[in-house]
Design an enzyme around this catalytic site. Structure first.
Site, PDB file in Angstrom:
ATOM      1  N   GLY A  30     -28.169  52.248  49.047  1.00  0.00           N
ATOM      2  CA  GLY A  30     -29.060  53.348  48.689  1.00  0.00           C
ATOM      3  C   GLY A  30     -30.115  53.556  49.755  1.00  0.00           C
ATOM      4  N   PHE A  31     -31.210  54.190  49.380  1.00  0.00           N
ATOM      5  CA  PHE A  31     -32.247  54.509  50.359  1.00  0.00           C
ATOM      6  C   PHE A  31     -32.828  53.255  51.000  1.00  0.00           C
ATOM      7  CE2 PHE A  31     -32.221  58.317  47.699  1.00  0.00           C
ATOM      8  CZ  PHE A  31     -32.217  59.311  48.664  1.00  0.00           C
ATOM      9  N   GLU A 188     -35.451  68.625  35.191  1.00  0.00           N
ATOM     10  CA  GLU A 188     -34.553  69.325  36.110  1.00  0.00           C
ATOM     11  C   GLU A 188     -33.206  69.623  35.466  1.00  0.00           C
ATOM     12  OE1 GLU A 188     -36.539  67.557  40.233  1.00  0.00           O
ATOM     13  OE2 GLU A 188     -34.802  66.562  39.339  1.00  0.00           O
ATOM     14  N   ASP A 317     -35.693  49.990  43.532  1.00  0.00           N
ATOM     15  CA  ASP A 317     -35.821  49.963  42.076  1.00  0.00           C
ATOM     16  C   ASP A 317     -35.771  48.558  41.508  1.00  0.00           C
ATOM     17  OD1 ASP A 317     -35.850  52.672  42.296  1.00  0.00           O
ATOM     18  OD2 ASP A 317     -33.902  53.027  41.349  1.00  0.00           O
ATOM     19  N   ALA A 333     -37.276  57.537  45.495  1.00  0.00           N
ATOM     20  CA  ALA A 333     -36.523  57.417  46.736  1.00  0.00           C
ATOM     21  C   ALA A 333     -37.448  57.146  47.919  1.00  0.00           C
ATOM     22  CB  ALA A 333     -35.714  58.697  46.977  1.00  0.00           C
ATOM     23  N   GLN A 334     -38.631  57.765  47.929  1.00  0.00           N
ATOM     24  CA  GLN A 334     -39.535  57.580  49.069  1.00  0.00           C
ATOM     25  C   GLN A 334     -40.092  56.163  49.115  1.00  0.00           C
ATOM     26  OE1 GLN A 334     -43.424  59.598  48.829  1.00  0.00           O
ATOM     27  NE2 GLN A 334     -42.804  60.404  46.836  1.00  0.00           N
TER      28      GLN A 334
END
Length: 463
Positions: A30-31, A188, A317, A333-334
């Site tokens: 992931g990120f 969203e 996370d 994510a940041q």
């Protein structure tokens, strides 16, 4: 598989040559994991990245895949392609199921093992149903490309089944969608489903009126987007209600079944329910043998290392690290990307020169959520932006953050076309079968003779 020689625990001096550097094993693409691998690869540090998928997923846009606005290929990029410019980085496609911090090895589901000199655990999180795992089958969460594909198929299939349903009440049920969770993902999803039904699908059917589909957003707390300012939460609710979304706050879900959800003493019959109410960290955190917090996160030191486990670091996370306000850093994510960059850059210097790892300092770039066409919210400290300007800024930022020029161009063009035409180009139903609770296939014979709209109940009855 070749076994790497583990470095001695507690080693503080960097080896004299690249060949002598201990191998860094990163679990998760992931990120956080990807950024750590990039930094280590630039420094020439021997690195292995292990992931259960072969692609890096841009999760902030995954809801658009689930609601047919983008294809999965628009938000995913092969990990090998991203890292191929770094010869010192190896990629392994596999599922890590075991970690032995004494022997300093990881084990894969197929029985393979790999030794590590340093271990970076960045395995992310998964949907969490607060102990009600039986709800998962009826209310899928959104974490992977496969989750998005299944949600898109079941969402579109609801309209297809409603088109063939003869019973008006069954039509209404099939065209009722419940989104559980009023955070950014829930907001969203609800806004995007409302736009899909009211604009994209409005003229595509003959016996139903998709624009009269009911979208219900349920939040157990007093307001939507609880991590945002109250004024932005109020704006979000107002804009969603303008789209036709029924917002229900201060209501906790009691039960989720194949044909709907129960809130207190009331049952809402629904064709499809989506879960956006909670996540829990990867179960791999439990393999370390250290205490976990209520969300399954591993407590880490300021330099992102795990106290008591030399050479082990946890990111994203899966990491519990308090910010300046005393609260754990959010699962954004940041945050994950900044942690990956920080650790990769300084771990490379530590291994080569023996310099200590500095503490991680998170620099927020603000929180944002998109509500619908021309509507978004953005918050950075005391600076609050909402409406069209926040929507444009959101779009520019997300296109920029996508990996690769090809992806940025593709998404920008698709968004432009979607803005001008209200169309969505990824409306594929994959797989076969009926939605849970939809009953038997429609009997052969005439379909409903006219375009009978779904009868919308008064919203007051839902409160």
């Amino acid at each position: 598989m070749t076994m790497a020689t583990p470095a001695a625990p507690g080693a503080s001096e960097g080896p004299a040559s690249l060949q002598d550097l201990p191998e860094v094993v990163i679990v998760g693409g992931g990120f956080a994991g990807l950024e750590a691998a990039r930094q280590l690869g630039r420094a020439g540090v021997p690195t292995v990245l292990v992931d259960r998928t072969n692609h890096h997923l841009f999760q902030p846009l995954l809801y658009q895949v689930a609601t047919a606005a983008l294809a999965a290929t628009d938000v995913a990029e092969p990990i090998r392609k991203i890292l191929r410019r770094y010869p010192s980085v190896e990629v392994i496609y596999g599922d890590v199921t075991r970690i032995d911090t004494v022997a300093r090895t990881i084990g894969l589901a197929d029985g393979r093992q790999r030794a590590y000199g340093r271990l970076v655990l960045a395995a992310g999180s998964r949907p969490w149903y607060f102990g009600n795992e039986g709800w998962r089958a009826h209310a899928p969460g959104l974490k992977t490309a496969e989750d998005a594909r299944q949600i898109r198929s079941r969402l579109l299939l609801s309209f297809e089944q409603a088109e063939q349903a003869m019973d008006p009440e069954e039509r209404q049920r099939l065209m009722t969608f419940v989104v559980i969770g009023g955070g950014p993902t829930g907001v969203e999803l609800a806004g995007s489903i409302a736009e899909l039904s009211r604009f994209t699908l409005a003229r595509d059917f003959r016996h139903i009126a998709p624009e009269q589909a009911r979208v219900i957003l349920v939040e157990a707390g007093p307001r939507l987007l609880p991590s945002f300012a109250v004024s932005l939460s109020d704006y979000t609710r107002s804009r969603l209600e303008r789209l036709g979304v029924v917002v229900r706050t201060n209501e906790a879900v009691k039960e989720i079944g194949p044909a709907g959800v129960r809130l207190g003493d009331e049952t809402i019959r629904a064709g499809f329910t989506l879960w956006a109410a909670g996540v829990r960290s990867s179960d791999l955190g439990g393999c370390l043998g250290v205490p976990l917090d209520r969300a399954g996160r591993v407590g880490v030191a300021p330099d992102l290392s795990v106290p008591g486990l030399p050479g082990v670091y946890v990111l994203g996370d899966l990491a519990h690290l308090d910010g300046p306000d005393g609260k754990p850093l959010p699962g954004l994510a940041q945050v994950a990307a900044q942690q990956g960059t920080h650790l990769g850059r300084h771990l490379a210097r530590h291994l080569r020169k023996g310099t200590p790892l500095p503490p991680f300092v998170y620099r927020s770039r603000g929180n944002t959520a998109i509500i619908g066409r021309h509507a978004a919210v953005y918050e950075l400290g005391t600076w609050h932006v909402r409406g069209w300007l926040a929507w444009v800024a959101w779009a520019i930022a997300h296109v920029y953050l996508l990996i690769g020029f090809e992806k940025r161009l593709s998404v920008a063009l698709k968004w432009t076309a979607r803005y001008l035409s209200y169309e969505r180009g990824s409306r594929l139903i994959s797989g076969t079968g009926l939605l849970p609770g939809a009953g038997s296939p429609p009997a052969a014979g005439p379909v409903a003779p006219d375009r009978s709209p779904v009868v919308a109940r008064d919203h007051a009855q839902d409160r």
